[in-house]
Write an enzyme that holds these catalytic residues in place. Structure first.
Site, PDB file in Angstrom:
ATOM      1  N   GLN A 297       0.821  -1.205   0.000  1.00  0.00           N
ATOM      2  CA  GLN A 297       0.000   0.000   0.000  1.00  0.00           C
ATOM      3  C   GLN A 297       0.857   1.258   0.000  1.00  0.00           C
ATOM      4  O   GLN A 297       0.507   2.255  -0.604  1.00  0.00           O
ATOM      5  CB  GLN A 297      -0.935   0.002   1.213  1.00  0.00           C
ATOM      6  CG  GLN A 297      -1.885   1.172   1.263  1.00  0.00           C
ATOM      7  CD  GLN A 297      -2.868   1.184   0.104  1.00  0.00           C
ATOM      8  OE1 GLN A 297      -3.273   0.152  -0.392  1.00  0.00           O
ATOM      9  NE2 GLN A 297      -3.241   2.367  -0.337  1.00  0.00           N
ATOM     10  N   GLU A 298       1.995   1.218   0.671  1.00  0.00           N
ATOM     11  CA  GLU A 298       2.842   2.403   0.783  1.00  0.00           C
ATOM     12  C   GLU A 298       3.556   2.740  -0.520  1.00  0.00           C
ATOM     13  O   GLU A 298       3.610   3.881  -0.926  1.00  0.00           O
ATOM     14  CB  GLU A 298       3.876   2.214   1.898  1.00  0.00           C
ATOM     15  CG  GLU A 298       3.317   2.379   3.280  1.00  0.00           C
ATOM     16  CD  GLU A 298       2.906   3.808   3.577  1.00  0.00           C
ATOM     17  OE1 GLU A 298       3.328   4.748   2.899  1.00  0.00           O
ATOM     18  OE2 GLU A 298       2.117   3.976   4.514  1.00  0.00           O
ATOM     19  N   SER A 299       4.171   1.740  -1.164  1.00  0.00           N
ATOM     20  CA  SER A 299       5.082   2.051  -2.271  1.00  0.00           C
ATOM     21  C   SER A 299       4.888   1.198  -3.509  1.00  0.00           C
ATOM     22  O   SER A 299       5.640   1.363  -4.465  1.00  0.00           O
ATOM     23  CB  SER A 299       6.517   1.859  -1.780  1.00  0.00           C
ATOM     24  OG  SER A 299       6.710   0.492  -1.424  1.00  0.00           O
TER      25      SER A 299
END
Length: 198
Positions: free
Chosen positions: A2-4
């Site tokens: 989800q972050e990167s």
């Protein structure tokens, strides 16, 4: 993910770095806390460093939120000080209802996505599957989760005290990201942070 999206050198528009999308100040403060030397912000992009920093910071926000995964996920994205301000004033809310009250679109969607993918990754990692509802206890006023305290080795129940964050960590996490509230207006960089009573 989800972050990167697993891009190791990802850089967000807000300035977050690497796989775990850490703001430079949070990365530096976490590095000091875990005795990881970071000569500059570029060192935060190193995959090994980034994973150590991100998992350590995630553990910190999980502990600060008494193991409540929804609050910890929101804290990772928006900072624990903002999450404290968003807690219900008087009565408990179901976690999914609380998520819908989060005023930042980015954080609200982030929490929904992360919580949904926990089941997918548990299945892929062949760990014990838990219903999403079990991972999302009610959010009580003051942030205590509506869930049993962990049992100690002797079997007695106790509530683990959350580690306190240093003033610099609190300040850093409070200004974690430049996000947009539902109104579409970005919060000012000097937005005052209201602290909930301890």
């Amino acid at each position: 993910r989800q972050e990167s999206a697993f891009v190791s050198d990802a850089r967000s528009e807000a300035g977050a770095l690497g796989l775990m999308q850490l703001m430079p100040r949070t990365g530096q403060l976490t590095g000091r806390r875990i005795n990881l030397r970071l000569p500059n912000n570029t060192a935060i992009l190193n995959v090994e460093n980034n994973l150590k920093l991100g998992t350590s910071y995630l553990r910190t926000v999980l502990d600060v939120n008494n193991g409540h995964q929804v609050l910890a996920t929101a804290s990772y994205n928006a900072g624990p000080n903002r999450v404290r301000v968003w807690l219900p004033d008087e009565k408990a809310l179901d976690a999914d209802a609380w998520v819908d009250t989060v005023p930042y679109n980015e954080t609200r969607n982030y929490v929904k996505n992360v919580m949904a993918f926990t089941t997918v990754y548990a299945y892929r990692l062949e760990t014990t599957l838990r219903r999403l509802q079990e991972r999302m206890p009610s959010v009580l006023p003051g942030g205590m989760a509506d869930m049993p305290a962990p049992a100690t080795a002797s079997g007695s129940m106790c509530r683990k005290a959350a580690p306190s964050m240093t003033p610099a960590e609190k300040e850093s996490s409070a200004s974690e990201r430049s996000m947009r509230p539902s109104s579409g207006r970005a919060p000012p960089a000097t937005e005052p942070i209201r602290m909930a009573p301890a």
